[in-house]
Design a protein around this motif. Sequence first.
Motif, PDB file in Angstrom:
ATOM      1  N   THR A  38       0.826  -1.206   0.000  1.00  0.00           N
ATOM      2  CA  THR A  38       0.000   0.000   0.000  1.00  0.00           C
ATOM      3  C   THR A  38       0.859   1.254   0.000  1.00  0.00           C
ATOM      4  N   ALA A  42       1.398   3.948  -3.069  1.00  0.00           N
ATOM      5  CA  ALA A  42       1.076   5.364  -2.897  1.00  0.00           C
ATOM      6  C   ALA A  42       2.257   6.250  -3.272  1.00  0.00           C
ATOM      7  N   GLY A  45       2.683   6.064  -7.076  1.00  0.00           N
ATOM      8  CA  GLY A  45       1.588   6.801  -7.699  1.00  0.00           C
ATOM      9  C   GLY A  45       1.770   8.308  -7.561  1.00  0.00           C
ATOM     10  N   GLY A  49       2.118  10.893 -10.610  1.00  0.00           N
ATOM     11  CA  GLY A  49       1.271  12.071 -10.700  1.00  0.00           C
ATOM     12  C   GLY A  49       2.073  13.350 -10.788  1.00  0.00           C
ATOM     13  N   GLY A  64      -4.096  12.481  -6.552  1.00  0.00           N
ATOM     14  CA  GLY A  64      -4.816  11.413  -7.246  1.00  0.00           C
ATOM     15  C   GLY A  64      -3.941  10.211  -7.519  1.00  0.00           C
ATOM     16  N   GLY A  65      -2.698  10.469  -7.914  1.00  0.00           N
ATOM     17  CA  GLY A  65      -1.767   9.364  -8.166  1.00  0.00           C
ATOM     18  C   GLY A  65      -1.451   8.589  -6.906  1.00  0.00           C
ATOM     19  N   THR A  67      -3.373   8.340  -4.234  1.00  0.00           N
ATOM     20  CA  THR A  67      -4.577   7.611  -3.837  1.00  0.00           C
ATOM     21  C   THR A  67      -4.782   6.355  -4.680  1.00  0.00           C
ATOM     22  N   LEU A  68      -4.697   6.517  -5.989  1.00  0.00           N
ATOM     23  CA  LEU A  68      -4.881   5.367  -6.874  1.00  0.00           C
ATOM     24  C   LEU A  68      -3.753   4.351  -6.728  1.00  0.00           C
ATOM     25  N   GLY A  69      -2.532   4.833  -6.550  1.00  0.00           N
ATOM     26  CA  GLY A  69      -1.398   3.923  -6.356  1.00  0.00           C
ATOM     27  C   GLY A  69      -1.524   3.137  -5.064  1.00  0.00           C
ATOM     28  N   ALA A  71      -4.339   2.404  -3.531  1.00  0.00           N
ATOM     29  CA  ALA A  71      -5.437   1.448  -3.709  1.00  0.00           C
ATOM     30  C   ALA A  71      -4.984   0.257  -4.552  1.00  0.00           C
ATOM     31  N   ALA A  72      -4.212   0.522  -5.591  1.00  0.00           N
ATOM     32  CA  ALA A  72      -3.721  -0.569  -6.448  1.00  0.00           C
ATOM     33  C   ALA A  72      -2.743  -1.453  -5.684  1.00  0.00           C
TER      34      ALA A  72
END
Length: 79
Positions: A38, A42, A45, A49, A64-65, A67-69, A71-72
């Motif tokens: 995680t 983050a 990501g 970003g 955004g990067g 957050t999405l990173g 989550a991925a």
Amino acid sequence: MSNLTLTLILAGGLALSGCQSATMSQGGAGDFGCLAGTVSGAILGGFAGSAIGAGSGQLWAVGGGATLGGAAGSALTCR
């Protein structure tokens, strides 16, 4: 990359890692892998970003990067 951007990326990674719960998995060794996935997602990501965003939208791209990173990374390592 400015110091502010790096600080925001690291703060976002730490904030996302605080959302992890120890009750998600049964084994102690799996918790570290989940947390590491995680946080590293983050951070990567956030860097992505930062590279994509420009001008006043760069801060949104970093957030955004990250957050999405995160989550991925969580989806890939927390099973």
